[in-house]
Write a protein that holds these residues in place. Structure first.
Motif, PDB file in Angstrom:
ATOM      1  N   GLY B  56       0.790  -1.233   0.000  1.00  0.00           N
ATOM      2  CA  GLY B  56       0.000   0.000   0.000  1.00  0.00           C
ATOM      3  C   GLY B  56       0.817   1.276   0.000  1.00  0.00           C
ATOM      4  N   GLY B  57       2.117   1.167   0.191  1.00  0.00           N
ATOM      5  CA  GLY B  57       2.934   2.376   0.144  1.00  0.00           C
ATOM      6  C   GLY B  57       4.046   2.401   1.169  1.00  0.00           C
ATOM      7  N   ALA B  58       3.762   1.915   2.369  1.00  0.00           N
ATOM      8  CA  ALA B  58       4.753   2.038   3.432  1.00  0.00           C
ATOM      9  C   ALA B  58       5.698   0.841   3.504  1.00  0.00           C
ATOM     10  CB  ALA B  58       4.049   2.235   4.772  1.00  0.00           C
ATOM     11  N   GLY B  59       5.310  -0.280   2.919  1.00  0.00           N
ATOM     12  CA  GLY B  59       6.198  -1.446   2.896  1.00  0.00           C
ATOM     13  C   GLY B  59       6.417  -2.084   4.249  1.00  0.00           C
ATOM     14  N   VAL B 171      -7.148  11.290   1.647  1.00  0.00           N
ATOM     15  CA  VAL B 171      -6.699  10.962   2.995  1.00  0.00           C
ATOM     16  C   VAL B 171      -7.461   9.758   3.574  1.00  0.00           C
ATOM     17  CG1 VAL B 171      -8.227  12.473   4.345  1.00  0.00           C
ATOM     18  CG2 VAL B 171      -5.847  12.114   5.095  1.00  0.00           C
ATOM     19  N   CYS B 172      -8.589   9.382   2.957  1.00  0.00           N
ATOM     20  CA  CYS B 172      -9.307   8.175   3.389  1.00  0.00           C
ATOM     21  C   CYS B 172      -8.457   6.922   3.215  1.00  0.00           C
ATOM     22  CB  CYS B 172     -10.599   7.993   2.593  1.00  0.00           C
ATOM     23  SG  CYS B 172     -11.821   9.238   2.935  1.00  0.00           S
ATOM     24  N   GLY B 173      -7.402   6.995   2.416  1.00  0.00           N
ATOM     25  CA  GLY B 173      -6.526   5.835   2.243  1.00  0.00           C
ATOM     26  C   GLY B 173      -5.537   5.680   3.382  1.00  0.00           C
ATOM     27  N   GLU B 174      -5.322   6.742   4.140  1.00  0.00           N
ATOM     28  CA  GLU B 174      -4.457   6.633   5.314  1.00  0.00           C
ATOM     29  C   GLU B 174      -5.203   5.767   6.319  1.00  0.00           C
ATOM     30  OE1 GLU B 174      -2.350   7.386   8.988  1.00  0.00           O
ATOM     31  OE2 GLU B 174      -4.490   7.652   8.626  1.00  0.00           O
ATOM     32  N   GLU B 175      -4.522   4.820   6.942  1.00  0.00           N
ATOM     33  CA  GLU B 175      -5.278   3.765   7.616  1.00  0.00           C
ATOM     34  C   GLU B 175      -6.184   4.256   8.740  1.00  0.00           C
ATOM     35  OE1 GLU B 175      -2.437   0.839   8.706  1.00  0.00           O
ATOM     36  OE2 GLU B 175      -1.343   2.121  10.066  1.00  0.00           O
ATOM     37  N   THR B 176      -5.773   5.277   9.461  1.00  0.00           N
ATOM     38  CA  THR B 176      -6.675   5.739  10.528  1.00  0.00           C
ATOM     39  C   THR B 176      -7.721   6.727  10.002  1.00  0.00           C
ATOM     40  OG1 THR B 176      -5.074   7.438  11.210  1.00  0.00           O
ATOM     41  CG2 THR B 176      -4.997   5.333  12.366  1.00  0.00           C
ATOM     42  N   GLY B 390       9.341  21.997   2.187  1.00  0.00           N
ATOM     43  CA  GLY B 390       9.524  20.558   1.976  1.00  0.00           C
ATOM     44  C   GLY B 390      10.259  19.893   3.132  1.00  0.00           C
ATOM     45  N   GLU B 391      11.196  20.632   3.723  1.00  0.00           N
ATOM     46  CA  GLU B 391      11.970  20.049   4.822  1.00  0.00           C
ATOM     47  C   GLU B 391      11.215  20.074   6.139  1.00  0.00           C
ATOM     48  OE1 GLU B 391      14.687  18.490   4.539  1.00  0.00           O
ATOM     49  OE2 GLU B 391      15.334  19.084   2.517  1.00  0.00           O
ATOM     50  N   SER B 392      10.174  20.890   6.228  1.00  0.00           N
ATOM     51  CA  SER B 392       9.590  21.070   7.565  1.00  0.00           C
ATOM     52  C   SER B 392       8.183  20.508   7.739  1.00  0.00           C
ATOM     53  CB  SER B 392       9.628  22.552   7.965  1.00  0.00           C
ATOM     54  OG  SER B 392       9.218  23.364   6.895  1.00  0.00           O
ATOM     55  N   ILE B 393       7.596  19.915   6.693  1.00  0.00           N
ATOM     56  CA  ILE B 393       6.281  19.307   6.910  1.00  0.00           C
ATOM     57  C   ILE B 393       6.381  17.786   6.789  1.00  0.00           C
ATOM     58  CG2 ILE B 393       5.043  21.354   6.095  1.00  0.00           C
ATOM     59  CD1 ILE B 393       4.435  19.931   3.482  1.00  0.00           C
ATOM     60  N   GLY B 394       5.670  17.092   7.654  1.00  0.00           N
ATOM     61  CA  GLY B 394       5.622  15.634   7.544  1.00  0.00           C
ATOM     62  C   GLY B 394       5.903  14.917   8.842  1.00  0.00           C
ATOM     63  N   ILE B 395       5.709  13.595   8.792  1.00  0.00           N
ATOM     64  CA  ILE B 395       5.986  12.759   9.960  1.00  0.00           C
ATOM     65  C   ILE B 395       7.489  12.705  10.206  1.00  0.00           C
ATOM     66  CG2 ILE B 395       5.858  10.411  10.872  1.00  0.00           C
ATOM     67  CD1 ILE B 395       3.341   9.967   9.409  1.00  0.00           C
ATOM     68  N   CYS B 402      -0.129  12.630   9.902  1.00  0.00           N
ATOM     69  CA  CYS B 402      -0.061  11.531   8.943  1.00  0.00           C
ATOM     70  C   CYS B 402       0.933  11.806   7.840  1.00  0.00           C
ATOM     71  CB  CYS B 402      -1.460  11.204   8.379  1.00  0.00           C
ATOM     72  SG  CYS B 402      -1.877  12.031   6.838  1.00  0.00           S
ATOM     73  N   GLY B 403       1.112  10.816   6.981  1.00  0.00           N
ATOM     74  CA  GLY B 403       2.143  10.871   5.959  1.00  0.00           C
ATOM     75  C   GLY B 403       1.775  11.654   4.717  1.00  0.00           C
ATOM     76  N   LEU B 404       0.570  12.217   4.673  1.00  0.00           N
ATOM     77  CA  LEU B 404       0.219  12.996   3.489  1.00  0.00           C
ATOM     78  C   LEU B 404       1.208  14.144   3.280  1.00  0.00           C
ATOM     79  CD1 LEU B 404      -3.201  13.977   2.120  1.00  0.00           C
ATOM     80  CD2 LEU B 404      -1.545  15.801   2.487  1.00  0.00           C
ATOM     81  N   ALA B 405       1.603  14.762   4.383  1.00  0.00           N
ATOM     82  CA  ALA B 405       2.507  15.902   4.277  1.00  0.00           C
ATOM     83  C   ALA B 405       3.889  15.463   3.780  1.00  0.00           C
ATOM     84  CB  ALA B 405       2.610  16.618   5.614  1.00  0.00           C
ATOM     85  N   ASP B 406       4.344  14.279   4.200  1.00  0.00           N
ATOM     86  CA  ASP B 406       5.604  13.766   3.650  1.00  0.00           C
ATOM     87  C   ASP B 406       5.465  13.579   2.141  1.00  0.00           C
ATOM     88  OD1 ASP B 406       7.282  12.650   6.234  1.00  0.00           O
ATOM     89  OD2 ASP B 406       5.118  12.498   6.501  1.00  0.00           O
TER      90      ASP B 406
END
Ligand SMILES: Cc1cc2nc3c(=O)[nH]c(=O)nc-3n(C[C@H](O)[C@H](O)[C@H](O)COP(=O)(O)O)c2cc1C
Ligand code: SF4
Ligand code: FES
Lengths: 157, 447
Positions: B56-59, B171-176, B390-395, B402-406
């Motif tokens: 699904g993306g994260a492996g 974002v509905c694809g993010e598991e939570t 780009g360097e400052s948003i994300g998990i 969530c990982g959308l920002a990454d």
């Protein structure tokens, strides 16, 4: 007068057995109503809330999050989604969307004056191998061109 | 060496989506055998041995994910099939569900048996009406044939599978987010921990797996862990955190190639091989400039990096987020990377759910800057500002839920680091009087 007829109510109730909570039937209920009425007006929100034993605000909160559901006006008979994400954009998807805005004289999200067609942009439709891709109600069309779109819309009249 | 497809073995058959055709090809025999000969724990162990990592993306290793479920839990335990597939450039799950829905269901039933789940929800995006029809028909066939329902094939294992249709949000694809969406709320991802294995859907232990992951489970049960490990890329010897990349993978190939499509190859095939061997090369006799490596979130590789193997480890060596979904979008030499990055920023700004300020504002700022650059009002300074976002948003920097920002960050970082000259040239040519401006400039209205 209720806006939800007996059949929609019955269909919503038949979803309840799938979930341990009534709230979980919110999305199926919104789909059933949007399918039936073409949108989910405030009165329907109240009636869904009654059926699911929720506050109307809870249903409204969920409704407002999902762009699929229309709130103000019913969608057209044909809802036409044009993919604008990278796979389609690289093969002419954005030009197709512009062409349709001109042709139908609407902006994305709007419905033609005769109420027939609602034009929408879509993010990746998951049909990138068929780019540029469009979705019309429940049918996917791939490798679209201006000519093919014209032909398709012609058959709708 | 020619590779014989496994995941796509059935799709050429006429009526491949029906139970009769699936059974004629050996379908559900593995399930029958597993229910008789294997305990749930045996199936978990087999999947762990196979080295299967989520598609699904994260492996994430699938067997390990299952082993996080609490032992001896009184239940219920829920299973969610992630069929939201909304990552730009990704469509292989659609092909699987349209043409071979029973393969997905057999994988689902086996996985529910292994995890002791008695209810599974298939979270399906509404843009897949044919999948919905075929999956529902397949579920109905399974209920009639005793593969689903009470006492599956006469065993004491029972399972119900329901389709839950989404309504248009990445974002509905993010598991939570998916879990919240099934519960009937807006799909706002949850803060973790607790992880879904401990407290997920309806606050019960929950497993979320991708459609293709479940197809792999079915074949692992049929053919064994050794078969699965016989293809792919072994662990990097000097990286103790790389468990290796094993098994077959579906790659969605699109963009500027002659033969776009869904193709199967062992993990580790290179971007270039995929384009040449399966895609018939770049279209119109042109050369490639770049490719989205594995769905938009993973970022881009330049043509000089097309020897990068598509496995779980190699993409990181060329600055990408990871393998992602395996959706490769090829961009030819005439396509503007400014247009690419604008498209990407627009997608993530549109899809940010708005819970976390760095994601909500960062994706929006990035889009505003790209709008300005595209409109001929860009400044060279904007490129550094984009990189700063780009360097400052994300998990990974630790600023979002969530990982959308990454996913928003990686296209920015890879496009700007690999194609900086093109961006600078574009800005200098389109804004000859203002490209050195350092004072803030007005935003364009209506972004
Ligand atoms: C924004 C976002 C969107 C996602 N969308 C999907 C998706 O559409 N399908 C999917 O399988 N996983 C998606 N994922 C990954 C899931 O969160 C989860 O890791 C995955 O479903 C687990 O399944 P797997 O272990 O079988 O890969 C997404 C993640 C994020 C952060
Ligand atoms: S990172 Fe973005 S999409 Fe994910 S929860 Fe935060 S705001 Fe929402
Ligand atoms: S990018 Fe248009 S369908 Fe995927």
């Amino acid at each position: 007068m209720n806006v939800l007829d007996a059949e929609v109510r019955k269909n919503i109730e038949s979803c309840l057995g799938r979930y341990p909570t009534k709230q979980a039937a919110t999305l199926p209920a919104l789909h059933l109503v949007n399918d039936r009425l073409g949108y989910v007006p405030p009165k329907a929100v109240v009636e869904i809330a009654e059926l699911l034993e929720l506050a109307p605000a809870q249903v409204q909160d969920t409704l407002g999050f999902y762009e699929f559901f229309k709130q103000d006006k019913p969608q057209g008979k044909y809802r036409l989604w044009v993919c604008r994400s990278i796979g389609c954009a690289a093969r002419g998807g954005e030009e197709l969307l512009e062409y349709l805005c001109d042709k139908l004289n609407v902006r994305p999200g709007e419905t033609t004056a005769d109420g027939r067609v609602t034009l929408e942009y879509a993010e990746c439709l998951g049909a990138c191998e068929l780019a540029p891709a469009i979705l019309v109600n429940d049918t996917l069309y791939g490798n679209m061109t201006v000519e093919k779109i014209d032909e398709l819309i012609h058959t709708w009249r | 060496m020619t590779y014989e497809p496994v995941l796509l073995a059935n799709v050429e058959e006429k009526d491949s989506h029906t139970l009769a055709v699936y059974e004629a090809g050996g379908g559900y025999r593995g399930l029958r055998r597993a229910l008789k000969e294997m305990s749930p724990g045996d199936v978990v162990e087999l999947v762990e041995q196979s080295g299967l990592r989520g598609r699904g993306g994260a492996g994430f290793p699938t067997g390990m994910k299952w082993s996080f479920l609490p032992k001896k839990h009184p239940g219920p335990i829920y299973f969610c099939v992630n069929a939201d597939e909304s990552e730009p450039g990704t469509f292989v799950n659609r092909v699987q569900m349209e043409l071979d829905p029973h393969q997905i269901l057999e994988g689902t039933i086996l996985s529910c048996y292994a995890t002791r789940a008695q209810t599974a929800y298939v979270y399906l995006r509404y843009e897949y009406p044919l999948c919905r029809k075929r999956m529902q028909a397949a579920i109905d066939e399974c209920c009639a044939a005793g593969y689903l329902g009470s006492n599956v094939l006469g065993s004491d294992f029972s399972l119900d599978v329901y389709i839950h249709v989404g309504a248009g949000a990445y974002v509905c694809g993010e598991e939570t987010g998916l879990i919240e969406s099934i519960e009937g709320r807006r799909a706002w991802p949850r803060i973790k921990p607790p992880f879904p294995a401990v407290e997920g859907l309806f606050r019960k232990p929950t497993v979320v797996n991708n459609v293709e992951t479940l197809a792999c489970v079915k074949h692992i049960v049929d053919r064994g862990a050794g078969w699965f490990r016989s293809m792919g890329t072994p662990p990097e010897p000097n990286n103790p955190r790389d468990p290796g990349s094993f098994g077959p993978k579906l790659f969605g190939l699109s963009g500027h190639v002659n033969r776009p499509g869904c193709y199967e190859a062992p993990l580790g095939i290179s971007v270039g091989q995929l384009i040449e061997q399966f895609g018939g090369g770049v279209w119109k006799g042109r050369k490639a400039k770049a490719a989205v490596l594995g769905g938009l979130s993973t970022g881009v590789v330049a043509v000089s990096e097309f020897d990068t193997p598509l496995d779980f480890a190699a993409p990181m060596r060329v600055g990408c987020l990871g393998l992602g979904t395996g959706g490769v979008v090829v961009l030819d030499e005439t396509y503007s990377m400014v247009d690419f990055l604008h498209n990407s920023c627009r997608f993530f700004a549109h899809e940010s759910c708005g819970q976390c300020t760095p994601c909500r504002e960062g994706t929006y700022w990035a889009l505003q800057m790209m709008e300005r650059i595209k409109a001929g009002r860009g400044r060279l300074r904007d490129l550094d500002l984009l990189l700063e976002i780009g360097e400052s948003i994300g998990i990974m920097p630790g600023t979002t839920i969530c990982g959308l920002a990454d996913g928003a960050a990686w296209p920015i970082k890879t496009a700007l680091s690999k194609f900086r000259d093109e961006f600078e040239d574009f800005i200098m040519q389109t804004n000859p009087d203002g490209y050195m401006e350092t004072e803030p400039v007005e935003a364009l209205v209506g972004v």
